[in-house]
Write a protein that holds these residues in place. Structure first.
Motif, mmCIF file in Angstrom:
data_model
loop_
_atom_site.group_PDB
_atom_site.id
_atom_site.type_symbol
_atom_site.label_atom_id
_atom_site.label_comp_id
_atom_site.label_asym_id
_atom_site.label_seq_id
_atom_site.Cartn_x
_atom_site.Cartn_y
_atom_site.Cartn_z
ATOM 1 N N ARG A 179 -10.004 -7.485 -0.180
ATOM 2 C CA ARG A 179 -10.749 -6.452 0.150
ATOM 3 C C ARG A 179 -10.252 -5.240 1.091
ATOM 4 N NH1 ARG A 179 -13.805 -4.944 4.201
ATOM 5 N NH2 ARG A 179 -15.406 -3.238 3.880
ATOM 6 N N HIS A 180 -9.161 -5.804 1.609
ATOM 7 C CA HIS A 180 -8.376 -4.603 2.287
ATOM 8 C C HIS A 180 -7.593 -3.616 1.539
ATOM 9 C CE1 HIS A 180 -6.185 -3.150 5.980
ATOM 10 N NE2 HIS A 180 -5.301 -2.819 5.161
ATOM 11 N N ILE A 181 -7.016 -4.316 0.450
ATOM 12 C CA ILE A 181 -6.150 -3.406 -0.380
ATOM 13 C C ILE A 181 -6.698 -3.168 -1.757
ATOM 14 C CG2 ILE A 181 -3.835 -4.421 0.469
ATOM 15 C CD1 ILE A 181 -3.859 -6.356 -1.614
ATOM 16 N N SER A 182 -7.876 -3.365 -2.199
ATOM 17 C CA SER A 182 -8.264 -3.295 -3.420
ATOM 18 C C SER A 182 -9.293 -2.146 -3.465
ATOM 19 C CB SER A 182 -9.211 -4.392 -3.985
ATOM 20 O OG SER A 182 -8.071 -5.457 -4.107
ATOM 21 N N ASP A 183 -9.525 -1.322 -4.689
ATOM 22 C CA ASP A 183 -10.491 -0.432 -5.028
ATOM 23 C C ASP A 183 -11.813 -1.103 -5.522
ATOM 24 O OD1 ASP A 183 -9.079 1.938 -4.186
ATOM 25 O OD2 ASP A 183 -7.549 1.149 -5.565
ATOM 26 N N SER A 229 -15.071 -2.114 -3.602
ATOM 27 C CA SER A 229 -14.753 -3.146 -2.498
ATOM 28 C C SER A 229 -15.754 -2.821 -1.330
ATOM 29 C CB SER A 229 -13.215 -3.209 -2.334
ATOM 30 O OG SER A 229 -12.942 -2.148 -1.695
ATOM 31 N N ASP A 230 -16.199 -1.494 -1.110
ATOM 32 C CA ASP A 230 -16.956 -1.340 0.109
ATOM 33 C C ASP A 230 -18.445 -2.016 -0.099
ATOM 34 O OD1 ASP A 230 -15.393 0.194 1.629
ATOM 35 O OD2 ASP A 230 -15.701 2.078 0.287
ATOM 36 N N TYR A 262 -18.964 -6.546 0.207
ATOM 37 C CA TYR A 262 -19.261 -7.542 1.596
ATOM 38 C C TYR A 262 -20.746 -7.077 2.015
ATOM 39 C CZ TYR A 262 -19.297 -9.102 6.452
ATOM 40 O OH TYR A 262 -19.652 -9.543 7.597
ATOM 41 N N LEU A 315 -10.403 -13.290 0.802
ATOM 42 C CA LEU A 315 -11.376 -12.345 0.523
ATOM 43 C C LEU A 315 -11.070 -11.223 1.277
ATOM 44 C CD1 LEU A 315 -14.379 -14.099 -0.115
ATOM 45 C CD2 LEU A 315 -13.863 -12.030 -1.401
ATOM 46 N N ALA A 316 -10.631 -11.216 2.722
ATOM 47 C CA ALA A 316 -10.479 -10.151 3.544
ATOM 48 C C ALA A 316 -9.176 -9.567 3.099
ATOM 49 C CB ALA A 316 -10.262 -10.799 4.684
ATOM 50 N N VAL A 317 -8.155 -10.235 2.688
ATOM 51 C CA VAL A 317 -6.942 -9.652 2.325
ATOM 52 C C VAL A 317 -7.234 -8.598 1.076
ATOM 53 C CG1 VAL A 317 -4.836 -9.947 1.088
ATOM 54 C CG2 VAL A 317 -5.554 -11.148 3.228
ATOM 55 N N GLU A 372 0.941 -1.221 -0.170
ATOM 56 C CA GLU A 372 -0.049 -0.037 -0.252
ATOM 57 C C GLU A 372 0.692 1.266 -0.161
ATOM 58 O OE1 GLU A 372 -2.570 -0.811 3.450
ATOM 59 O OE2 GLU A 372 -4.105 -1.117 1.981
#
Lengths: 406, 346
Positions: free
Chosen positions: B221-225, B241-242, B245, B217-219, B200
């Motif tokens: 989602r954390h770094i993607s737009d 990505s918001d 989920y 998925l958690a990883v 990042e």
């Protein structure tokens, strides 16, 4: 009364001409009937070695065991190999991480399942085959009769893990040890397997010892959790207090390292700095001290004891730390109310701490680690031998399949 | 915002051959079967899916490490699929990859300087050894490795440090797009977080664009737009990505989201799980119609098994490939409970 009581278990690997490696030291926990107990930690923490020791699967040569593992009145650690064979499969069973390498590739599934039935329940022929089919059916394998004739490579990963579980539960064992049972599987298949294990515990009252690195799996499945670091339990608690109020900085750090699927976006992760190689010997203080954000000089006055956490919400919350985390904000910003990411601060967090190797003496480790806490960038002049992966290092002791230094 | 990489109906089919003398092609594995997506400059596109869904093949196809069967991969105005070999080689300077297994992707007999300088020499970066060394040292410092690493060998580093070397190897070529294939899945969680933060931070300071391919998925989602969910060679859903989920629209995404364990007992206890039955069908013989219909809890009598759904926009940049997405969202299409777990019976 607990079914399994592990008291001060220690496992040391010895090899001529090499330094002894203690993979597990002084680990104690209980597992009661119908209870799920988790052993959690990263690679090299000793969780797999613990399970192998309990199953009597460590080689006799080159391994020194200490402590007691009382399974319903029998000490598993001192049992003769033949008595252990009687117990294993019937009363104790184990599921491994990699189902493909745990199954014999040249023998059909059916033969492998009926083998257990013949050995422990004296079943033969058609009766054994029928029982095997009903076992496969019970763990959710469709068309069991056909599957029994097939070889492991013809089954998918999830199916193989189900077959292994079928073999493990063939004799209704009282204790099931699952060593990373879902790590090799996709999440949707993982969910199926976890559901199956949960049913087994609820319906049969099987005691389950769950060994995993995945805190998400622990959160959904375990009643009680033991967090291991460098061969010792650093925190033990019921599931909820462990996740809501982790007291050991390592447990706290693990929770802060995991991106959560349900967290709002843009929250920074708080990694633990350094790696498992930045560890000092327990005899010299807290093994986690070189990586700890909460570290004081007190941490280096001998091995911290595992004791009741003062001010815990309930009894049985044990922590091995002289300086436990009381309020998460005194360590770093808590996971949930963290502000928007600050990239420059993150850079400091993830810098590896230089020059602290597992082998170095306590004195040098202390010096470098205390430097690190004020350093903002990785020290360019750090010792070149900062983080070698030594082959007999404690780190390799915990990896499945690599437990025996030659 | 400018689009840096655009895939148009990209297909990668691997022939299945049989016979010794004649080498006949008896079928195809449809690893990637018509994927269209665009990656905006300076952003991160996350591609998720389970093993066998074709996400890795897609990443490799963009670099032409596997042959593209059909479709276009337009990178900064040039269709990579049409480029001659030599021009493709030259454009790889701008398209780099970080691999999953940091030890397996580093030559054990080369020291770090040699590993990093090789790519620079191949692309003519740096006039001489001294200049390259200076550049390498700068990048090593940037990824958080001690400067003394230059003359060391891959086995002397820990897993997390090796992955930093893999990232440094991509960075020395000053790429525009980095394809990260499972960049952290081989690492312990505390080390994972270090590498994620590094990625990042580098993106912010160097203006990089990432295509991140991962199963976690958690990883992702954390770094993607933007996140794209793949199933059997095709995208089933794409969303910021918001939203993915909070409002998954495709039944497969719903099941996937509900299956990811969350390290919080409160969440775990109250969550409703959608358990899928069976396993992924073979990509050599994908189901007709919607590829997910054999496992779908919302499968309907019509359309699902006959008509392949298009990826269509349902508002707010949210795209979904399901005939019944609206109905499922407003509750008029309910789950059909009976679902025979017969996937492997063929």
């Amino acid at each position: 009364m607990a079914l399994l009581t592990v008291d001060e278990l220690s496992v040391t690997f010895t090899a001529r001409g090499r330094r002894d490696v203690t993979a597990v030291s002084g680990v104690s926990f209980d597992v009661a009937q119908g209870e799920v107990v988790g052993l959690v930690g990263e690679s090299g923490c000793g969780k797999s070695v613990t399970s192998l020791a309990l199953m009597g699967l460590l080689p006799r040569k080159g391994v020194r065991l200490g402590g007691v593992a009382d399974f319903d009145g029998t000490d598993l650690l001192t049992l003769s190999p033949s008595r252990m064979r009687d117990l294993r499969g019937r009363q104790l069973a184990m599921i491994f991480q990699d189902p493909l390498s745990s199954l014999n590739p040249v023998v059909p599934i059916g033969v492998q399942v009926t083998e257990i039935l013949a050995r422990h329940r004296g079943m033969k022929g058609e009766r054994a085959r029928k029982e095997a089919a009903s076992l496969l059916d019970r763990v959710g394998i469709p068309d069991p009769d056909r599957r029994l004739r097939e070889y492991p490579h013809q089954l998918s990963g999830g199916m193989r893990q189900r077959a292994l579980i079928a073999m493990a539960v063939a004799c209704a064992p009282r204790l099931l040890i699952a060593d990373e049972p879902t790590t090799a599987l996709d999440v949707t298949i993982q969910a199926q397997i976890l559901e199956l294990l949960r049913e087994l515990v609820d319906q049969e009252g099987t005691a389950l010892l769950m060994i995993t690195h995945d805190l998400g799996v622990v959160a959904g499945l375990c009643d009680r959790v033991n967090v291991l670091y460098a061969g010792k339990v650093v925190e033990a608690a019921e599931r909820r207090p462990l996740f809501s109020d982790p007291a050991h900085p390592y447990a706290h750090g693990l929770l802060g390292s995991i991106p959560r699927l349900d967290a709002p976006r843009g929250q920074p992760l708080h990694p633990i700095r350094g790696s498992i190689n930045d560890t000092i010997a327990w005899a010299d203080g807290c093994a986690f001290a070189p990586r700890c954000d909460h570290y004081t000089l007190e941490c280096l006055e001998g091995t911290p004891a595992l004791g009741e956490l003062a001010g815990a919400a309930g009894p049985g919350h044990l922590v091995r730390c002289v300086n436990p985390v009381r309020d998460s904000s005194d360590l770093h910003t808590p996971l949930l109310e963290a502000p928007v990411m600050d990239a420059s601060a993150e850079g400091d967090d993830e810098a590896p701490s230089p020059g602290t190797s597992a082998a170095t003496s306590a004195d040098t480790s202390v010096d470098t680690s205390s430097d690190t806490s004020s350093d903002t960038a990785p020290d360019a002049g750090a010792e070149p031998a900062a983080e070698p992966v030594a082959d007999t290092d404690g780190a390799s002791g915990g990896a499945p399949g690599k437990d025996t230094p030659a | 915002m400018t689009t840096l990489l655009e895939l148009r109906d990209l297909k990668v089919h691997f022939p299945v051959r049989k016979g010794i003398l004649f080498d006949r092609t008896v079928g195809h594995v449809y690893a990637v079967d018509g994927v269209s997506l665009s990656v905006e400059a300076g952003q991160t596109y996350g591609l998720v899916g389970e093993s066998g869904c074709g996400k890795t093949t897609l990443g490799r196809a963009v670099l032409r490490l596997v042959d593209i069967t059909d479709g276009a991969a337009v990178f900064d105005g040039t269709d990579l699929a049409q480029l001659p070999e030599e021009e493709m080689r030259r454009s790889r300077r701008r398209l780099q990859m970080v691999f999953q297994d940091p030890l397996g992707s580093l030559n054990p007999r080369q020291n770090i300087e040699s590993i990093l300088a090789e790519g620079m020499a191949a692309h003519g970066i740096g006039a001489d050894r001294e200049e390259r060394r200076a550049r390498i040292s700068e990048i090593l410092e940037r990824v958080g490795l001690p400067a003394g690493s230059l003359s060391r060998y891959p086995h002397e580093f820990s897993g997390g440090q090796r992955q930093r070397i893999g990232i440094a190897r991509a960075l020395v070529l000053e790429p525009d797009l980095i394809i990260c294939d499972e960049p952290v899945s081989a690492l312990d969680v505390s080390i994972q977080a270090q590498v994620i933060n590094l990625l990042e931070e580098l993106q912010e300071s160097m203006g990089l664009t990432y295509l991140v391919i991962a199963h976690d998925l958690a990883v992702v989602r954390h770094i993607s737009d933007v996140i794209g969910v793949m199933y059997l060679g095709a995208l089933v859903e794409e969303a910021p990505s918001d939203d993915i989920y909070s409002e998954p629209r495709h039944p497969y995404t719903k099941a996937l989201m509900s299956a990811v364990p969350v390290p919080d007992p409160e969440v775990e206890d109250s969550r409703e799980r959608i358990l899928l039955t069976g396993d992924l069908p073979s990509p050599a013989n994908p189901p007709t119609g919607c590829r997910f219909h054999t496992r779908c809890p919302w499968r309907q009598e019509t359309r699902c098994d006959t008509e392949r759904p298009e990826l269509r926009d349902v508002g707010g940049g949210h795209k979904v490939a399901c005939h019944w997405a609206e109905g499922i969202a407003d509750g008029t299409v309910g789950p059909t409970t009976e679902l025979a777990p017969t996937l492997l019976k063929e």
